[in-house]
Design a protein around this motif. Structure first.
Motif, PDB file in Angstrom:
ATOM      1  N   GLY A  46      -0.512  -7.622 -14.739  1.00  0.00           N
ATOM      2  CA  GLY A  46       0.327  -7.227 -15.863  1.00  0.00           C
ATOM      3  C   GLY A  46       1.764  -7.027 -15.422  1.00  0.00           C
ATOM      4  O   GLY A  46       2.399  -7.928 -14.868  1.00  0.00           O
ATOM      5  N   LEU A  47       2.278  -5.804 -15.637  1.00  0.00           N
ATOM      6  CA  LEU A  47       3.650  -5.477 -15.257  1.00  0.00           C
ATOM      7  C   LEU A  47       3.770  -5.117 -13.780  1.00  0.00           C
ATOM      8  O   LEU A  47       4.888  -4.950 -13.282  1.00  0.00           O
TER       9      LEU A  47
ATOM     10  N   ILE B 263       7.647  -5.583  -5.369  1.00  0.00           N
ATOM     11  CA  ILE B 263       6.372  -5.063  -4.874  1.00  0.00           C
ATOM     12  C   ILE B 263       6.367  -3.574  -5.201  1.00  0.00           C
ATOM     13  O   ILE B 263       7.285  -2.838  -4.809  1.00  0.00           O
ATOM     14  N   HIS B 264       5.361  -3.118  -5.930  1.00  0.00           N
ATOM     15  CA  HIS B 264       5.318  -1.720  -6.347  1.00  0.00           C
ATOM     16  C   HIS B 264       4.486  -0.859  -5.406  1.00  0.00           C
ATOM     17  O   HIS B 264       4.863   0.269  -5.114  1.00  0.00           O
TER      18      HIS B 264
ATOM     19  N   ASP C  14       7.817   1.265  -4.830  1.00  0.00           N
ATOM     20  CA  ASP C  14       8.647   1.648  -5.980  1.00  0.00           C
ATOM     21  C   ASP C  14       7.895   2.724  -6.756  1.00  0.00           C
ATOM     22  O   ASP C  14       6.958   2.434  -7.499  1.00  0.00           O
ATOM     23  N   LYS C  15       8.302   3.975  -6.569  1.00  0.00           N
ATOM     24  CA  LYS C  15       7.550   5.103  -7.119  1.00  0.00           C
ATOM     25  C   LYS C  15       7.512   5.101  -8.646  1.00  0.00           C
ATOM     26  O   LYS C  15       6.601   5.663  -9.249  1.00  0.00           O
ATOM     27  N   ARG C  16       8.488   4.482  -9.279  1.00  0.00           N
ATOM     28  CA  ARG C  16       8.479   4.444 -10.746  1.00  0.00           C
ATOM     29  C   ARG C  16       7.258   3.702 -11.262  1.00  0.00           C
ATOM     30  O   ARG C  16       6.708   4.030 -12.322  1.00  0.00           O
TER      31      ARG C  16
END
Length: 324
Positions: A61-62, A94-95, A297-299
């Motif tokens: 997804g996102l 990359i999250h 990416d903590k968000r």
């Protein structure tokens, strides 16, 4: 200046991972993943040491999840280098970054190494001294099962066609559904493995058949000095023929003859001790494997972690309800 250089294209031949020694970081393997999952690969270089590695980036997804050294973790980066990946400059989003090094790894990052990160643990089982492994030393019941399987009408062959690949996927799907797991691998992944096995002797896709029907399968791959049992399964209608015993025994023998030093039967779910026992019966050892997750990416990382946890709990609940 960053400690890392990344590229979305494979390095030139002078810097590329040697497929014969390092299959899972090679362009051959990574391009197979890209086709099967529509994922992307970052080919990385740690500048202070010159170490090469890969990060396979999957989209959900996102969200984007990166896997360092998919599927067995990288042994070329030190813990200090891995910690610095959190602040690296990536060319694609990359999250979270996941890293599941084998508990039997040999390299800069080995079984005695730990990271100062939260980790989940699962049991991982392997035959550690494969060249000294001997079926005679196995328990009597297993030796009897192997002899019975060898006397049966089971025919073992290498998968080599699109029809064979379809059988591999169907057996994989049935096995996962029977155990309440998640279908992580699509049909294209299995067709790609069959094609890869025809390009390199490092991958083997074996089918067991009887009377024209497919009874079971096993897929192995050799990376460095270790042979990994990537996937296996069987049709319960052939349970009395010891299908998996025949397949696993043949795969161990092939890896031993091919010079592998270790045969890794891979990690098992923590709540399936019977599966661990079924692997240990081959004279294998079990260690705890750490699986690390690094928030890049903590968000996005926090909601992604929550979503993955909820999905996992939901799958377990549905599986339990189906057996009430």
């Amino acid at each position: 200046m960053s400690d890392f250089i990344f590229s979305l294209t494979p390095p030139d031949k002078s810097q590329a991972a040697d497929t014969a020694q390092n299959l899972f970081d090679s362009p051959l393997w990574q391009q197979h993943l890209n086709r099967a999952f529509a994922c992307r690969t970052l080919y990385g270089r740690h500048q202070p040491t010159g170490a090469l590695f890969t990060i396979t980036v999957f989209r959900i997804g996102l969200f984007s999840i990166g896997y360092l050294g998919f599927p067995v973790g990288s042994t070329s980066l030190s813990p200090a280098a891995i910690n610095k990946l959190q602040s690296a400059d990536y060319p694609v989003p990359i999250h979270i970054l996941r890293f599941s090094p084998s508990a039997f790894s040999v390299g800069v990052f080995n079984q005695d190494t730990t990271l100062d990160l939260t980790a989940t643990t699962v049991p991982e089982t392997a035959i550690t001294d494969l060249q000294a492994w001997d079926v005679i030393r196995l328990r009597k019941k297993l030796r009897w099962s192997i002899k019975r399987a060898n006397r049966s009408d089971l025919d073992i062959q290498e998968a080599c066609s699109a029809d064979h690949a379809e059988h591999l996927y169907r057996l994989y799907e049935a096995t996962i559904r029977r155990h309440g797991g998640s279908l992580r691998y699509p049909p294209d992944y299995f067709s790609g493995l069959v094609k890869l096995s025809q390009k390199t002797g490092l991958i083997h896709c074996r089918l067991a058949t009887m009377g024209g029907q497919v009874a079971g399968f096993i897929i192995t791959a050799q990376h460095e000095k270790t042979a990994y049992e990537l996937h296996s399964g069987f049709d319960p209608a052939f349970r009395t023929h010891s299908v998996l015993d025949r397949l696993v025994y043949g795969a161990i023998q092939q890896a031993q003859q091919g010079g592998a030093q270790c045969f890794n039967l891979m990690a098992s779910p923590a709540d399936q001790p019977s599966l661990v026992w079924a692997k240990e019966k081959w004279g294998a050892t079990t260690r705890l494997q750490n699986s690390y997750t690094i928030d890049i990416d903590k968000r996005y990382a926090i909601p992604l972690r929550l979503a993955l946890a909820a999905h996992g709990l939901g799958k377990k609940l549905l599986h339990r309800l189906s057996h009430i």
